[in-house]
Design a protein around this motif. Structure first.
Motif, short mmCIF file in Angstrom:
data_model
loop_
_atom_site.label_atom_id
_atom_site.label_comp_id
_atom_site.label_asym_id
_atom_site.label_seq_id
_atom_site.Cartn_x
_atom_site.Cartn_y
_atom_site.Cartn_z
N GLY A 308 37.83 38.76 49.89
CA GLY A 308 38.31 37.15 50.02
C GLY A 308 40.11 36.56 49.30
O GLY A 308 39.96 35.62 49.92
N ALA A 309 39.69 37.52 48.44
CA ALA A 309 40.55 36.69 47.08
C ALA A 309 42.35 37.52 47.78
O ALA A 309 43.66 36.97 47.19
N TYR A 310 41.71 38.97 47.78
CA TYR A 310 42.98 40.19 48.06
C TYR A 310 42.77 40.80 49.43
O TYR A 310 41.71 41.31 49.57
N GLN A 311 44.28 41.08 49.27
CA GLN A 311 44.32 42.40 50.08
C GLN A 311 43.56 43.60 49.48
O GLN A 311 44.49 43.96 49.24
N ILE A 312 42.54 44.56 50.63
CA ILE A 312 42.63 45.51 49.78
C ILE A 312 42.50 46.62 50.94
O ILE A 312 42.70 46.66 52.38
N THR A 313 43.30 47.90 50.49
CA THR A 313 43.45 48.85 51.54
C THR A 313 41.99 49.98 51.20
O THR A 313 42.62 50.27 52.02
N ASP A 314 42.03 50.28 50.22
CA ASP A 314 40.30 51.15 50.03
C ASP A 314 39.87 50.82 49.21
O ASP A 314 39.79 50.01 48.63
N LEU A 315 38.05 51.21 50.21
CA LEU A 315 37.50 50.71 48.60
C LEU A 315 36.14 52.00 49.06
O LEU A 315 35.96 52.38 49.76
N SER A 316 35.70 52.26 47.94
CA SER A 316 34.33 53.72 47.93
C SER A 316 33.60 52.79 46.61
O SER A 316 34.21 52.10 45.52
N VAL A 317 32.59 53.22 46.85
CA VAL A 317 31.34 53.00 45.94
C VAL A 317 30.71 54.35 45.66
O VAL A 317 30.02 55.21 46.62
#
Length: 338
Positions: A308-317
């Motif tokens: 919600g606060a920043y633009q994300i280009t990739d995410l992994s868990v």
């Protein structure tokens, strides 16, 4: 299963000398040197059964190399008992050497200026291996490690990865029941590491070769060992299953965020101040890793706030890595007892 290594109250002390200042101090040191006793290994006890592959881990200065040198007969213990292959390593060195293989990642047992196969022949004579045994065993070793094209090359002309594969083969010429590996994959690329790991697994399965592995590359431990012995300041702080260690200390997830812009830690901490989150900067551009407890609500809240606060280009868990588990143990200065 019989114990191939038995260590009881093993201790090694070194004298650390100090020098006094000035010319007068130098003269006083000639007559009366000042020193203090430093225990590098402090009452270590453990056993290793035949066929086990054990990871022997610890930070620099924890006592790993010193204890390995006592187990291989290079150093004499200050006190305690050591039995390896039923022998006292430093009292029966010649007979004992016939029953172990040793690979030190930063030292070579191959002759620098002669062809690899000539080094192998010399070691064959040293270990009194018959032609039939040598051919039967080494044909498999050479083929599996893919070193046949290297046999006629001088060691000095080999790359690090090529030399380490040859070092491993040299340590196995006499097919020892026990193999000590000290940083065997240091500086090697991923493909060579995979080849060496697969080979060690095959040796363990085929010959029940016992392996004691010392390394800072915890991916080697994860790939090969079910059990770890962990040292800190010369003492064993954990001896048991790797999975048990991970289960107790590895609760939680690693969430890796790749941001579209550069951020500083203070921005992330401000956004997640009320959550139990630890932020770590990675080597990758604009990538941060959040370590969180394994609670779905907390993970959802964290991801929601960041997205919600920043633009994300990739995410992994991912699960907490073994490396992170070990770091947590050393930072808190304690561990489980097995």
């Amino acid at each position: 299963m019989t114990n191939i290594i038995e260590v009881k109250k093993l201790r090694k002390e070194f004298k650390s000398y100090s020098s006094r200042q000035g010319l007068g101090g130098a003269f006083r040191d000639l007559l009366n040197r000042q020193y203090k006793i430093i225990p590098a290994v402090n009452d270590v006890s453990f056993t290793v059964k035949q066929g086990e592959m054990v990871g022997y881990i610890g930070e620099n200065g924890a006592g790993k190399s010193t204890s390995i040198k006592m187990l291989t007969g290079i150093l004499t213990p200050t006190s305690g008992e050591v039995l390896v292959n039923g022998m006292n390593p430093h009292k029966e060195r010649e007979r004992f050497a016939q029953t172990i293989g040793v690979v030190f990642g930063q030292r070579s047992q191959l002759w620098w200026d002669i062809a690899v196969q000539e080094s192998f022949r010399l070691l064959k004579k040293v270990y009194k291996v018959s032609d039939a045994d040598y051919n039967e065993h080494m044909d498999h070793v050479i083929k599996t490690l893919d070193i046949e094209p290297l046999l006629d090359k001088p060691v000095r002309k080999l790359s690090l990865g090529q030399r380490m594969r040859c070092e491993l083969a040299a340590a196995l010429i006499h097919n020892p029941p026990l193999l000590f590996l000290d940083e065997p994959t240091i500086g090697l690329d991923v493909l060579v590491k995979l080849k060496i790991r697969q080979f060690l697994k095959e040796m363990n399965e085929k010959y029940k070769t016992t392996i004691l592995l010392t390394t800072h590359d915890l991916s080697d431990i994860e790939a090969l060992c079910e059990r770890v012995v962990m040292l800190d300041e010369g003492k064993v702080i954990y001896d048991g299953a790797l999975e048990k260690l991970r289960a107790h200390w590895g609760e939680g997830k690693q969430i890796q965020f790749q941001f579209a812009e550069e951020l500083i830690e203070e921005q992330l901490l401000f956004l997640t101040a009320d959550l139990h989150v630890t932020w770590q900067k990675t080597d990758k551009l604009n990538v941060w890793t959040a370590l969180v407890l394994d609670k779905e609500a907390q993970m959802s809240e964290l991801i929601g706030r960041i997205v919600g606060a920043y633009q994300i280009t990739d995410l992994s868990v991912t699960e907490i890595s073994t490396e992170e588990v070990i770091r947590n143990i050393y930072e808190k200065g304690e561990a489980l007892t097995s």
